[in-house]
Scaffold this motif. Structure first.
Motif, PDB file in Angstrom:
ATOM      1  N   LEU A  63       0.772  -1.243   0.000  1.00 28.07           N
ATOM      2  CA  LEU A  63       0.000   0.000   0.000  1.00 28.07           C
ATOM      3  C   LEU A  63       0.807   1.300   0.000  1.00 28.07           C
ATOM      4  N   PRO A  64       1.967   1.382   0.639  1.00 29.60           N
ATOM      5  CA  PRO A  64       2.655   2.681   0.707  1.00 29.60           C
ATOM      6  C   PRO A  64       2.911   3.331  -0.645  1.00 29.60           C
ATOM      7  N   GLN A  65       3.323   2.563  -1.632  1.00 36.76           N
ATOM      8  CA  GLN A  65       3.606   3.161  -2.937  1.00 36.76           C
ATOM      9  C   GLN A  65       2.347   3.721  -3.580  1.00 36.76           C
ATOM     10  N   ALA A  66       1.232   3.005  -3.428  1.00 37.20           N
ATOM     11  CA  ALA A  66      -0.036   3.482  -3.998  1.00 37.20           C
ATOM     12  C   ALA A  66      -0.491   4.778  -3.348  1.00 37.20           C
ATOM     13  N   LEU A  67      -0.163   4.958  -2.068  1.00 34.96           N
ATOM     14  CA  LEU A  67      -0.604   6.130  -1.315  1.00 34.96           C
ATOM     15  C   LEU A  67       0.342   7.318  -1.418  1.00 34.96           C
ATOM     16  N   ALA A  68       1.518   7.102  -1.957  1.00 34.72           N
ATOM     17  CA  ALA A  68       2.529   8.161  -1.987  1.00 34.72           C
ATOM     18  C   ALA A  68       2.023   9.391  -2.743  1.00 34.72           C
ATOM     19  N   GLY A  69       2.043  10.533  -2.060  1.00 38.88           N
ATOM     20  CA  GLY A  69       1.716  11.800  -2.706  1.00 38.88           C
ATOM     21  C   GLY A  69       0.247  12.078  -2.928  1.00 38.88           C
ATOM     22  N   VAL A  70      -0.646  11.301  -2.324  1.00 39.39           N
ATOM     23  CA  VAL A  70      -2.066  11.539  -2.568  1.00 39.39           C
ATOM     24  C   VAL A  70      -2.592  12.686  -1.702  1.00 39.39           C
ATOM     25  N   ASP A  71      -3.569  13.386  -2.223  1.00 43.43           N
ATOM     26  CA  ASP A  71      -4.266  14.432  -1.473  1.00 43.43           C
ATOM     27  C   ASP A  71      -5.540  13.908  -0.820  1.00 43.43           C
ATOM     28  N   ALA A  72      -6.070  12.821  -1.371  1.00 38.07           N
ATOM     29  CA  ALA A  72      -7.348  12.309  -0.893  1.00 38.07           C
ATOM     30  C   ALA A  72      -7.444  10.819  -1.189  1.00 38.07           C
ATOM     31  N   VAL A  73      -8.221  10.137  -0.347  1.00 40.49           N
ATOM     32  CA  VAL A  73      -8.482   8.709  -0.526  1.00 40.49           C
ATOM     33  C   VAL A  73      -9.982   8.484  -0.408  1.00 40.49           C
ATOM     34  N   VAL A  74     -10.554   7.788  -1.395  1.00 39.27           N
ATOM     35  CA  VAL A  74     -11.956   7.385  -1.331  1.00 39.27           C
ATOM     36  C   VAL A  74     -11.988   5.878  -1.135  1.00 39.27           C
ATOM     37  N   LEU A  75     -12.632   5.439  -0.065  1.00 39.58           N
ATOM     38  CA  LEU A  75     -12.689   4.026   0.295  1.00 39.58           C
ATOM     39  C   LEU A  75     -14.087   3.485   0.028  1.00 39.58           C
ATOM     40  N   THR A  76     -14.189   2.592  -0.956  1.00 42.83           N
ATOM     41  CA  THR A  76     -15.477   1.983  -1.304  1.00 42.83           C
ATOM     42  C   THR A  76     -15.368   0.461  -1.190  1.00 42.83           C
TER      43      THR A  76
END
Length: 263
Positions: A63-76
């Motif tokens: 998961l860390p690479q996918a989350l790198a630098g994101v401003d927002a996360v939508v969890l569905t």
């Protein structure tokens, strides 16, 4: 409502709601990253403009690479049964693993759960209790969040497109009489919540009534009560899930998320 484009990660991106969230996010000008387990399979199911990040919420190391630098996360997230895709492993632990992998980042979080999530003693407890625990993790995280509890998907009439935001989770029959909403409209609410300052620290049930969909949801977000600071449950929710009676592993997870928030 701000129009600044964001870098958005959609978790659950190939699901029936997630795919629509990806498309809506792209349509609103956001750089949109989709978390997928298999890039080859997902590419045919998502818009060409979507960036694919290979990972699995049940495998925290991905998961860390996918989350790198994101401003927002939508969890569905939505589980499908079986040991690998149980409500505990996906709907709950998937949220826990995403929060733990943020490594100090503070993105906007939008979490989709379900109407009736606070019901106890229903046939859906095996799912709803884990979704409610995922909500508690998000509130404990200290991150800016919005939690949306949609009604029954795509059981609305063609002219039922006017969103109605409710609080207190009092509709808990476990049937479509609790409220219905189009999947497309759920996706629009989730994405608009990313940039609406009025949506922060709000939890609400989402259903549709007769009428057209408004272009700006800001006034609907603004009319909601905010969750109390430090509270595990949403404003107006029934206090029927005592923390002292929760499994020890769940209480440990809350302590770990709180520790990350204070780091």
């Amino acid at each position: 409502m701000t129009n600044a484009p964001l870098t958005v990660l959609v978790v659950g991106a190939t699901g029936s709601i997630g795919r629509l969230v990806v498309a809506e996010s792209i349509a609103r000008g956001h750089t949109t990253r989709a978390l997928v387990r298999d890039a080859g399979t997902a590419r045919h199911r998502l818009p060409a403009e979507a960036q694919l990040a290979v990972g699995d919420v049940t495998r925290p190391e991905t998961l860390p690479q996918a989350l790198a630098g994101v401003d927002a996360v939508v969890l569905t997230l939505g589980s499908h049964g079986g040991a690998h895709s149980s409500p505990e492993n996906v709907d709950y632990a998937g949220v826990r693993n995403v929060l733990a992998a943020l490594s100090g980042q503070r993105p906007r979080i939008v979490l989709m759960t379900a109407i009736g999530v606070t019901a106890r003693g229903s046939a859906y407890d095996h799912l709803l209790d884990w979704k409610r625990r995922s909500e508690r993790l998000v509130r404990a995280s200290g991150l800016p969040y919005t939690i949306v509890r949609p009604g029954w998907f795509d059981m609305n009439a063609p002219d039922e497109r006017r969103p109605v935001f409710l609080q207190g989770d009092t509709r808990r029959s476990g049937s479509p009489s609790d409220g219905v909403i189009a999947r497309e409209d759920i996706a629009q609410v989730l994405v608009q919540a990313l940039t609406a300052p009025e949506a922060v620290t709000r939890t609400f049930e989402l259903v549709a009534e007769h009428g057209p969909a408004p272009r700006d949801l800001g006034p609907l977000f603004a009319a909601l009560e905010q969750d109390a600071p430090g509270a595990l449950d949403a404003v107006r929710d029934e206090d029927n899930m005592p923390l002292s009676q929760e499994p020890q592993r769940v209480r440990d997870d809350l302590d770990a998320v709180r520790a990350l928030a204070g780091a």
